[in-house]
Design a protein around this motif. Sequence first.
Motif, PDB file in Angstrom:
ATOM      1  N   ASN A 230      34.961  26.367  51.797  1.00 43.30           N
ATOM      2  CA  ASN A 230      33.675  25.903  51.263  1.00 43.30           C
ATOM      3  C   ASN A 230      33.272  26.575  49.951  1.00 43.30           C
ATOM      4  OD1 ASN A 230      33.419  24.237  53.420  1.00 43.30           O
ATOM      5  ND2 ASN A 230      32.128  25.596  54.615  1.00 43.30           N
TER       6      ASN A 230
ATOM      7  N   TRP B 266      26.792  25.676  45.717  1.00 45.44           N
ATOM      8  CA  TRP B 266      27.179  24.314  46.067  1.00 45.44           C
ATOM      9  C   TRP B 266      26.532  23.285  45.138  1.00 45.44           C
ATOM     10  CZ3 TRP B 266      30.086  22.749  50.520  1.00 45.44           C
ATOM     11  CH2 TRP B 266      30.513  23.802  51.337  1.00 45.44           C
TER      12      TRP B 266
ATOM     13  N   ARG C 299      32.483  27.188  46.230  1.00 39.83           N
ATOM     14  CA  ARG C 299      32.136  26.321  45.100  1.00 39.83           C
ATOM     15  C   ARG C 299      31.938  27.187  43.872  1.00 39.83           C
ATOM     16  NH1 ARG C 299      30.523  21.171  46.977  1.00 39.83           N
ATOM     17  NH2 ARG C 299      31.801  20.850  48.806  1.00 39.83           N
TER      18      ARG C 299
END
Length: 450
Positions: free
Chosen positions: A447, A141, A449
């Motif tokens: 989610n 992230w 990344r």
Amino acid sequence: MPHSLAELLADYAAGRRLPSDAIEAAIVTAQECRTGIRAFAEIDGRRARLSAAVSDSRYRDLTARALEGIPIGVKDLFDTAGLATRYGSPAYSENVPASDAEMVRILKENGAIIVGKTTTHEFAWGVTTASEHFGDTLNPWDHNRIPGGSSGGMAAAIAYGAVSAGLGTDTGGSVRIPAALCGVVGFKPTYGVLSTEGVFPLAPSLDHVGVLGRSVSDVRVVAAALGIKSNSSRNSPWRLGILDKTDDLPISPDVQRSFELAVSILGSHYKVVETNYVPSFRRGFEAFAGIVLAEGGIVHFSRHDRRYIQATYGAETASRLALAERTTIGAYAESQQTRREFVHQLESAMSNLDFLLLPTCPCAAPPLGTDRITIGSWSGSIREALMMYTAPFNLAGMPAISLPMSPAEVDGMPIGLQIVAGRGRDEALLAFAAEVEARLGVRPNGNERK
């Protein structure tokens, strides 16, 4: 890759996709992941492709097994036959085991395909997955932050999208911490439910094998193959406990707000009560640290002498073992007595509950190189901070799972909700976690990344 492992298996069975296609995509992404965030220690492309061809034929012949053709990652603490297994240490750079760890063997027997070995803090003795020898693993992230540890490579690889599930280990939070910091799901079962045979030990009385996945569904698919079957039955209504507010535990304001919001959402579906008389987590952590130091010393000094350790181990581990040399039998016995008292108090506090809810970690992923963390009036080492909420349940051997909270981010970073059950209630915990995931609206595939 489909939303879940169950969907991928359904695609295989229906002929909509071949295992060889999914395995090739996993290998390519794993290689990107290895270069970009150093989440893989080794990639086994040749054997993975050969195994995928076998899986293709087994689907054609209607002989597919439970995990046939599923790409899996395995933490570099598990022995894998014919594949380099370094335990995160330069001391084992040339180590190639002759046989598989028991859990790896079972995965393979069920048709899973090992794409590669994911990175670990040296000998799993740390929470950052940093390595002065191999390079630090980065959070997908934000590459300026840690992924957590010690199973940081596994959590980072899943968050990156290289694999949907894999095996990790958890001695004081090493599955749940990186799961929380990387926005995936991490499950630690009851102590002893999954065999640690063929896994390099850290502290044998605390070590657990665990499963990480993109979603609770993915974790349940792998856990079922390992012998933890899904359980559709439920106790209605579930009775949930939350810790009463105490200065014993650090928690950032952002994590506190997110946790309270999650509890309020769940409170509209389940009975939530404050849990009083919970034992001191700080005292529990002190006992945990004493046990790890003593048992870790026994593990390593039974294999190597001081000179070899100083010459070949990383500086962080060598310094911990220097402390371990000075640990006495009396100190170890005292830590174990504190553990017994702590566990008795914890069991009493949870006796009228189905599950305990608490944050997995008190903060989002800290920056790379962080040694100490200050949260309000609390200050301590990064190890103590990140393990304060997780290590107690290794002391107790209770099953625990971390899944992303909703809202799932603090300053753009994931945070985790931890759910704990009594020993032996692994199936019920997984079933309830799936309910919570749905209630909180977590979207596990949104989610990634890179």
